[in-house]
Scaffold this motif. Structure first.
Motif, PDB file in Angstrom:
ATOM      1  N   THR A  85       4.466  -4.948   5.430  1.00 36.36           N
ATOM      2  CA  THR A  85       3.592  -5.759   4.579  1.00 36.36           C
ATOM      3  C   THR A  85       2.895  -6.946   5.546  1.00 36.36           C
ATOM      4  O   THR A  85       1.758  -7.265   5.369  1.00 36.36           O
ATOM      5  N   ALA A  86       3.588  -7.457   6.391  1.00 42.22           N
ATOM      6  CA  ALA A  86       2.870  -8.706   7.126  1.00 42.22           C
ATOM      7  C   ALA A  86       2.100  -8.214   7.973  1.00 42.22           C
ATOM      8  O   ALA A  86       1.225  -9.049   8.344  1.00 42.22           O
ATOM      9  N   GLU A  87       1.897  -6.994   8.457  1.00 46.25           N
ATOM     10  CA  GLU A  87       1.005  -6.493   9.338  1.00 46.25           C
ATOM     11  C   GLU A  87      -0.197  -5.533   8.688  1.00 46.25           C
ATOM     12  O   GLU A  87      -1.033  -5.167   9.438  1.00 46.25           O
ATOM     13  N   MET A  88       0.098  -5.529   7.485  1.00 44.80           N
ATOM     14  CA  MET A  88      -0.854  -4.360   6.699  1.00 44.80           C
ATOM     15  C   MET A  88      -2.477  -4.937   6.370  1.00 44.80           C
ATOM     16  O   MET A  88      -2.572  -5.881   5.661  1.00 44.80           O
ATOM     17  N   PRO A  89      -3.340  -4.294   7.150  1.00 40.39           N
ATOM     18  CA  PRO A  89      -4.640  -4.720   6.649  1.00 40.39           C
ATOM     19  C   PRO A  89      -4.973  -4.177   5.243  1.00 40.39           C
ATOM     20  O   PRO A  89      -4.547  -3.265   4.880  1.00 40.39           O
ATOM     21  N   LEU A  90      -5.836  -5.390   4.407  1.00 48.66           N
ATOM     22  CA  LEU A  90      -6.094  -5.221   3.185  1.00 48.66           C
ATOM     23  C   LEU A  90      -6.684  -3.622   2.998  1.00 48.66           C
ATOM     24  O   LEU A  90      -6.576  -3.042   2.093  1.00 48.66           O
ATOM     25  N   ALA A  91      -7.552  -3.052   3.851  1.00 48.39           N
ATOM     26  CA  ALA A  91      -8.234  -1.939   3.792  1.00 48.39           C
ATOM     27  C   ALA A  91      -7.017  -0.880   3.794  1.00 48.39           C
ATOM     28  O   ALA A  91      -7.425   0.078   2.749  1.00 48.39           O
ATOM     29  N   ASP A  92      -6.012  -0.862   4.338  1.00 52.98           N
ATOM     30  CA  ASP A  92      -4.976  -0.019   4.325  1.00 52.98           C
ATOM     31  C   ASP A  92      -4.489   0.080   2.627  1.00 52.98           C
ATOM     32  O   ASP A  92      -4.191   1.031   2.370  1.00 52.98           O
ATOM     33  N   LEU A 133      11.094   1.663   0.958  1.00 49.92           N
ATOM     34  CA  LEU A 133      11.486   1.413   2.522  1.00 49.92           C
ATOM     35  C   LEU A 133      10.475   0.566   3.243  1.00 49.92           C
ATOM     36  O   LEU A 133       9.303   0.489   2.939  1.00 49.92           O
ATOM     37  N   PRO A 134      11.140   0.027   4.569  1.00 50.31           N
ATOM     38  CA  PRO A 134      10.184  -0.685   5.251  1.00 50.31           C
ATOM     39  C   PRO A 134       8.908   0.182   5.602  1.00 50.31           C
ATOM     40  O   PRO A 134       9.041   1.341   6.261  1.00 50.31           O
ATOM     41  N   GLY A 135       7.680  -0.533   5.344  1.00 45.90           N
ATOM     42  CA  GLY A 135       6.304   0.423   5.653  1.00 45.90           C
ATOM     43  C   GLY A 135       5.957   0.938   4.663  1.00 45.90           C
ATOM     44  O   GLY A 135       4.671   1.379   4.627  1.00 45.90           O
ATOM     45  N   LEU A 136       6.390   1.034   3.419  1.00 43.24           N
ATOM     46  CA  LEU A 136       5.828   2.297   2.369  1.00 43.24           C
ATOM     47  C   LEU A 136       5.556   1.148   1.358  1.00 43.24           C
ATOM     48  O   LEU A 136       5.760   2.050  -0.069  1.00 43.24           O
ATOM     49  N   SER A 137       5.378   0.035   1.157  1.00 39.69           N
ATOM     50  CA  SER A 137       5.192  -0.696   0.001  1.00 39.69           C
ATOM     51  C   SER A 137       4.124  -0.477  -0.691  1.00 39.69           C
ATOM     52  O   SER A 137       4.171  -0.232  -2.073  1.00 39.69           O
ATOM     53  N   ALA A 138       2.882  -0.020  -0.185  1.00 43.45           N
ATOM     54  CA  ALA A 138       1.694   0.138  -0.738  1.00 43.45           C
ATOM     55  C   ALA A 138       1.964   1.657  -1.590  1.00 43.45           C
ATOM     56  O   ALA A 138       1.687   1.756  -2.603  1.00 43.45           O
ATOM     57  N   TYR A 139       2.535   2.698  -0.978  1.00 44.87           N
ATOM     58  CA  TYR A 139       2.782   3.895  -1.381  1.00 44.87           C
ATOM     59  C   TYR A 139       3.970   3.902  -2.467  1.00 44.87           C
ATOM     60  O   TYR A 139       3.517   4.225  -3.516  1.00 44.87           O
TER      61      TYR A 139
END
Length: 210
Positions: A85-92, A133-139
Motif C-alpha cells: 500500500t505505501a508504495e502502490m501508484p494510484l494507477a496500479d 496478504l501483503p501486496g494484495l490490498s487492491a486485489y
C-alpha cells in the motif's frame, strides 16, 4: 442452442470457459482485449476493454446482433499485482479495481438489456479472505467488493447470480505475484467444467471450488 456472453474471454479461465461452453453446445460471444487469441475457439469475437465504458457499450450492442437474448452472462476478466500500500501508484490501484470490480459493473449494466428473462449471471471471484496478504490490498478489496456487487445485483434484478470463488488456478496470473503456485492448483479446464456444472445445477450465491 443456448447462448453465452463472456467478458474477459482471452484469459486462462476465459479461454477454458469458451472451449467448454462451445463443446457443450453453447453459442459463445467472446469479448476480449485480445480477439485474435479467440478466433479458433468461437466465430463470435468482439474486441473491447472491460474497463472502458464506451467500448463495453459498443461491444454489448455488437454482441446483441450476434446472439441476443443471452441465456448466460459470465464475467471472467481480472488482473492482479503485488504492491504494498505505501508504495502502490494510484494507477496500479485503479487498474486492479477496474479489471476486477468496475468492469463487472460496466459489463453487467450493458448486458442486462440483452439477457433473457431467466438468464443466469456468473462472476469469477476469489476466496478473498485468504488473499489479505501483503501486496494484495487492491486485489483482495476488489474481489470482496465483487461479491457485494453481485449480491445487490441479484436483489435488484431477481435473476440468479453466482460468484465462483476458485482456489489456485494454473494461469499466467502467477507470474505477476511473488508466490509459488500450489501443487494442487486447478487446471482452467477443470474449473470451467465445474462452473458449467454449477450453472446446470442452478446454483446461486457463492461457490468455492478447489
Amino acid at each position: 442452442m443456448p447462448s453465452t456472453l463472456l467478458w474477459g474471454a482471452a484469459g486462462g479461465i476465459g479461454q477454458a470457459l469458451t472451449q467448454t461452453l462451445a463443446a457443450s453446445g453453447h453459442a459463445v460471444v467472446a469479448v476480449s482485449r485480445h480477439p485474435a487469441e479467440m478466433k479458433a475457439l468461437t466465430p463470435h469475437v468482439i474486441a473491447a476493454d472491460v474497463t472502458q465504458p464506451a467500448q463495453v457499450s459498443g461491444a454489448a450492442r455488437m454482441a446483441a446482433e450476434m446472439g441476443a437474448p443471452f441465456d448466460l452472462y459470465i464475467y471472467a476478466a481480472g488482473d492482479i499485482a503485488s504492491l504494498k500500500t505505501a508504495e502502490m501508484p494510484l494507477a496500479d490501484w485503479n487498474r486492479i479495481l477496474s479489471a476486477n470490480l468496475t468492469g463487472a459493473f460496466f459489463t453487467a449494466q450493458a448486458s442486462l438489456p440483452h439477457l433473457k428473462a431467466d438468464a443466469r449471471l456468473v462472476f469469477i471471484g476469489a476466496v478473498h479472505e485468504r488473499l489479505r496478504l501483503p501486496g494484495l490490498s487492491a486485489y483482495a478489496a476488489a474481489k470482496a467488493g465483487l461479491e457485494a456487487f453481485a449480491e445487490v445485483l441479484r436483489k435488484e434484478t431477481r435473476l440468479p447470480v453466482l460468484v465462483v470463488r476458485p482456489g489456485a488456478v494454473d494461469t499466467p496470473f502467477w507470474k505477476k505475484v511473488p508466490f509459488a503456485m500450489p501443487k494442487n492448483a486447478l487446471s482452467p479446464a477443470s474449473l470451467a467444467e465445474q462452473i458449467l456444472a454449477a450453472v446446470s445445477e442452478a446454483k446461486t450465491g457463492t461457490l468455492d471450488i478447489g
